[in-house]
Design a protein around this motif. Structure first.
Motif, PDB file in Angstrom:
ATOM      1  N   ARG A 232     -43.718  14.173 -21.432  1.00  0.00           N
ATOM      2  CA  ARG A 232     -43.315  13.372 -20.271  1.00  0.00           C
ATOM      3  C   ARG A 232     -42.204  12.389 -20.657  1.00  0.00           C
ATOM      4  N   LEU A 233     -42.350  11.806 -21.832  1.00  0.00           N
ATOM      5  CA  LEU A 233     -41.344  10.857 -22.299  1.00  0.00           C
ATOM      6  C   LEU A 233     -40.026  11.573 -22.573  1.00  0.00           C
ATOM      7  N   ASP A 234     -40.101  12.755 -23.130  1.00  0.00           N
ATOM      8  CA  ASP A 234     -38.895  13.531 -23.400  1.00  0.00           C
ATOM      9  C   ASP A 234     -38.211  13.938 -22.095  1.00  0.00           C
ATOM     10  N   ARG A 235     -39.010  14.312 -21.104  1.00  0.00           N
ATOM     11  CA  ARG A 235     -38.456  14.664 -19.793  1.00  0.00           C
ATOM     12  C   ARG A 235     -37.765  13.451 -19.159  1.00  0.00           C
ATOM     13  N   PHE A 236     -38.410  12.289 -19.260  1.00  0.00           N
ATOM     14  CA  PHE A 236     -37.785  11.046 -18.775  1.00  0.00           C
ATOM     15  C   PHE A 236     -36.432  10.837 -19.445  1.00  0.00           C
ATOM     16  N   ALA A 237     -36.399  10.985 -20.752  1.00  0.00           N
ATOM     17  CA  ALA A 237     -35.164  10.736 -21.502  1.00  0.00           C
ATOM     18  C   ALA A 237     -34.069  11.717 -21.122  1.00  0.00           C
ATOM     19  N   LYS A 238     -34.428  12.975 -20.902  1.00  0.00           N
ATOM     20  CA  LYS A 238     -33.439  13.978 -20.498  1.00  0.00           C
ATOM     21  C   LYS A 238     -32.831  13.615 -19.150  1.00  0.00           C
ATOM     22  N   LEU A 239     -33.658  13.195 -18.217  1.00  0.00           N
ATOM     23  CA  LEU A 239     -33.178  12.842 -16.883  1.00  0.00           C
ATOM     24  C   LEU A 239     -32.307  11.593 -16.915  1.00  0.00           C
ATOM     25  N   VAL A 240     -32.708  10.615 -17.705  1.00  0.00           N
ATOM     26  CA  VAL A 240     -31.910   9.387 -17.838  1.00  0.00           C
ATOM     27  C   VAL A 240     -30.567   9.691 -18.501  1.00  0.00           C
ATOM     28  N   GLY A 241     -30.580  10.597 -19.472  1.00  0.00           N
ATOM     29  CA  GLY A 241     -29.329  10.985 -20.114  1.00  0.00           C
ATOM     30  C   GLY A 241     -28.353  11.609 -19.139  1.00  0.00           C
ATOM     31  N   LEU A 242     -28.850  12.461 -18.261  1.00  0.00           N
ATOM     32  CA  LEU A 242     -27.990  13.048 -17.232  1.00  0.00           C
ATOM     33  C   LEU A 242     -27.493  11.981 -16.254  1.00  0.00           C
ATOM     34  N   ALA A 243     -28.392  11.095 -15.855  1.00  0.00           N
ATOM     35  CA  ALA A 243     -28.011  10.033 -14.928  1.00  0.00           C
ATOM     36  C   ALA A 243     -26.929   9.143 -15.536  1.00  0.00           C
ATOM     37  N   PHE A 244     -27.043   8.873 -16.821  1.00  0.00           N
ATOM     38  CA  PHE A 244     -26.040   8.049 -17.507  1.00  0.00           C
ATOM     39  C   PHE A 244     -24.654   8.658 -17.353  1.00  0.00           C
ATOM     40  N   GLN A 245     -24.549   9.971 -17.526  1.00  0.00           N
ATOM     41  CA  GLN A 245     -23.249  10.628 -17.447  1.00  0.00           C
ATOM     42  C   GLN A 245     -22.738  10.698 -16.012  1.00  0.00           C
ATOM     43  N   VAL A 246     -23.632  10.923 -15.062  1.00  0.00           N
ATOM     44  CA  VAL A 246     -23.212  10.928 -13.657  1.00  0.00           C
ATOM     45  C   VAL A 246     -22.578   9.586 -13.310  1.00  0.00           C
ATOM     46  N   VAL A 247     -23.237   8.501 -13.705  1.00  0.00           N
ATOM     47  CA  VAL A 247     -22.720   7.163 -13.414  1.00  0.00           C
ATOM     48  C   VAL A 247     -21.423   6.917 -14.169  1.00  0.00           C
ATOM     49  N   ASP A 248     -21.328   7.401 -15.404  1.00  0.00           N
ATOM     50  CA  ASP A 248     -20.070   7.287 -16.156  1.00  0.00           C
ATOM     51  C   ASP A 248     -18.916   7.926 -15.383  1.00  0.00           C
ATOM     52  N   ASP A 249     -19.174   9.101 -14.829  1.00  0.00           N
ATOM     53  CA  ASP A 249     -18.135   9.801 -14.056  1.00  0.00           C
ATOM     54  C   ASP A 249     -17.766   9.020 -12.803  1.00  0.00           C
ATOM     55  N   ILE A 250     -18.756   8.409 -12.173  1.00  0.00           N
ATOM     56  CA  ILE A 250     -18.494   7.599 -10.982  1.00  0.00           C
ATOM     57  C   ILE A 250     -17.660   6.377 -11.340  1.00  0.00           C
ATOM     58  N   LEU A 251     -18.033   5.712 -12.425  1.00  0.00           N
ATOM     59  CA  LEU A 251     -17.309   4.510 -12.840  1.00  0.00           C
ATOM     60  C   LEU A 251     -15.879   4.830 -13.263  1.00  0.00           C
TER      61      LEU A 251
ATOM     62  N   LEU B 229     -31.915  11.646  -9.926  1.00  0.00           N
ATOM     63  CA  LEU B 229     -32.301  11.689 -11.333  1.00  0.00           C
ATOM     64  C   LEU B 229     -33.128  10.473 -11.720  1.00  0.00           C
ATOM     65  N   GLU B 230     -32.756   9.309 -11.191  1.00  0.00           N
ATOM     66  CA  GLU B 230     -33.535   8.098 -11.461  1.00  0.00           C
ATOM     67  C   GLU B 230     -34.959   8.248 -10.931  1.00  0.00           C
ATOM     68  N   ALA B 231     -35.098   8.732  -9.713  1.00  0.00           N
ATOM     69  CA  ALA B 231     -36.425   8.892  -9.113  1.00  0.00           C
ATOM     70  C   ALA B 231     -37.281   9.877  -9.917  1.00  0.00           C
ATOM     71  N   GLU B 232     -36.686  10.983 -10.335  1.00  0.00           N
ATOM     72  CA  GLU B 232     -37.413  11.965 -11.149  1.00  0.00           C
ATOM     73  C   GLU B 232     -37.818  11.367 -12.488  1.00  0.00           C
ATOM     74  N   ALA B 233     -36.912  10.593 -13.087  1.00  0.00           N
ATOM     75  CA  ALA B 233     -37.208   9.967 -14.375  1.00  0.00           C
ATOM     76  C   ALA B 233     -38.362   8.985 -14.252  1.00  0.00           C
ATOM     77  N   LEU B 234     -38.343   8.165 -13.229  1.00  0.00           N
ATOM     78  CA  LEU B 234     -39.411   7.182 -13.037  1.00  0.00           C
ATOM     79  C   LEU B 234     -40.756   7.859 -12.800  1.00  0.00           C
ATOM     80  N   ASP B 235     -40.738   8.990 -12.137  1.00  0.00           N
ATOM     81  CA  ASP B 235     -41.973   9.723 -11.892  1.00  0.00           C
ATOM     82  C   ASP B 235     -42.622  10.179 -13.200  1.00  0.00           C
ATOM     83  N   CYS B 236     -41.804  10.472 -14.193  1.00  0.00           N
ATOM     84  CA  CYS B 236     -42.325  10.894 -15.499  1.00  0.00           C
ATOM     85  C   CYS B 236     -43.104   9.779 -16.200  1.00  0.00           C
TER      86      CYS B 236
END
Length: 299
Positions: free
Chosen positions: A210-229, A269-276
């Protein structure tokens, strides 16, 4: 104290602790070879949000790990991250002139020194992680070394960068783009969470998944936000060159989905990560706060 200010106080304290810890593990600038050591310290100290160390500490809080153990695991991750930035900024890669609001290492020094500084930072990371006791079982410390090595190499960050370079000017599907960023950006973020989780009380295999799944989702979210910024923020705010992805015709979440849908993807991605994290209760509060910070950061 509000939850927001409490998180800010916590994160600032860790950022200050990490500045001291990184300064202590890096070679002194007055030791030979001085120019190399100066470049290493220049690359690492005095800047950056320290998101990866914060993730190490947040995961460590979930398992009741001590601060000294966590700071060395966090140093190892941050040294790998710093090396990757030095190399990514070089003319043979992204050819960038600005990082963390100051000239990139190859601009401040020279290409050869930047290359060697990145090499030395990479090996220093493993020296730090191998040379300190950061968990109870030696076998777990070996696992931690393997996690960091895998996240850094061809099956992680380096492989993702290779795909990124090969994808310039090429259309990618969403699964292809996400696979690239799972490696390029996400692998080291996942490693940060996993390393922190090994520094304290053991987790069950289900909890670790579950923790690994959280980290994977947060990692993707980080890059999405990087692209937005990269689209919405300016160079002064980012501390690095804004708009360079579009200028270099790189595939991004914004170019593929559009700005509105990219923001929606980050929220999903944030919502999925928090669910983990739902089964961890209050122990995972810092991880929840970091997920929110990563998705809603403005710089």
């Amino acid at each position: 104290m509000s939850a927001r200010s409490d998180f800010q106080t916590w994160s600032f304290a860790i950022q200050q602790q990490m500045e001291l810890a990184l300064g202590a593990v890096l070679p002194p600038s007055d030791h030979l070879p001085q120019r190399l050591h100066e470049a290493m310290r220049y690359a690492v100290l005095g800047g950056g949000k320290r998101v990866r160390p914060l993730l190490v500490f947040a995961a460590g809080e979930l398992v009741g790990a001590g601060a000294e153990r966590l700071q060395y695991a966090a140093c190892a991750v941050e040294l790998i991250h710093a090396y990757s930035l030095v190399h990514d900024d070089m003319p043979c890669m992204d050819d960038d002139q600005l990082r963390r609001g100051k000239p990139t290492v190859h601009v401040q020094f020279d290409d050869a020194t930047a290359l060697l500084a990145g090499d030395a930072l990479q090996t220093a990371a493993f020296e730090v992680l191998a040379g300190r006791t950061v968990c109870d079982e030696a076998s777990d410390q070996v696992k931690m070394l393997k996690i960091l090595a895998t996240a850094s190499g061809a099956a992680g960050m380096a492989g993702g960068q290779a795909i990124d370079l090969a994808s310039v000017g090429q259309p990618l599907s969403l699964p292809e783009l996400e696979n690239m960023h799972i490696l390029k950006t996400g692998a080291l973020i996942r490693a940060s969470v996993l390393l922190g989780s090994y520094c304290g009380e053991p987790l069950s295999s289900t909890e670790r998944e579950r923790l690994d799944r959280f980290a994977k989702l947060v990692g993707l979210a980080f890059q999405v936000v990087d692209d937005i910024l990269d689209v919405e923020a300016d160079t002064a705010t980012l501390g690095k060159t804004a708009g360079k992805d579009a200028a270099h015709d790189k595939p991004t979440y914004v170019s593929l989905l559009g700005l509105k849908q990219a923001k929606q993807r980050a929220a999903e991605l944030e919502a999925e990560a928090l669910d983990c994290l739902s089964s961890f209760g209050e122990r995972a509060q810092r991880l929840r706060e970091l997920a929110h910070f990563i998705v809603h950061r403005a710089f």
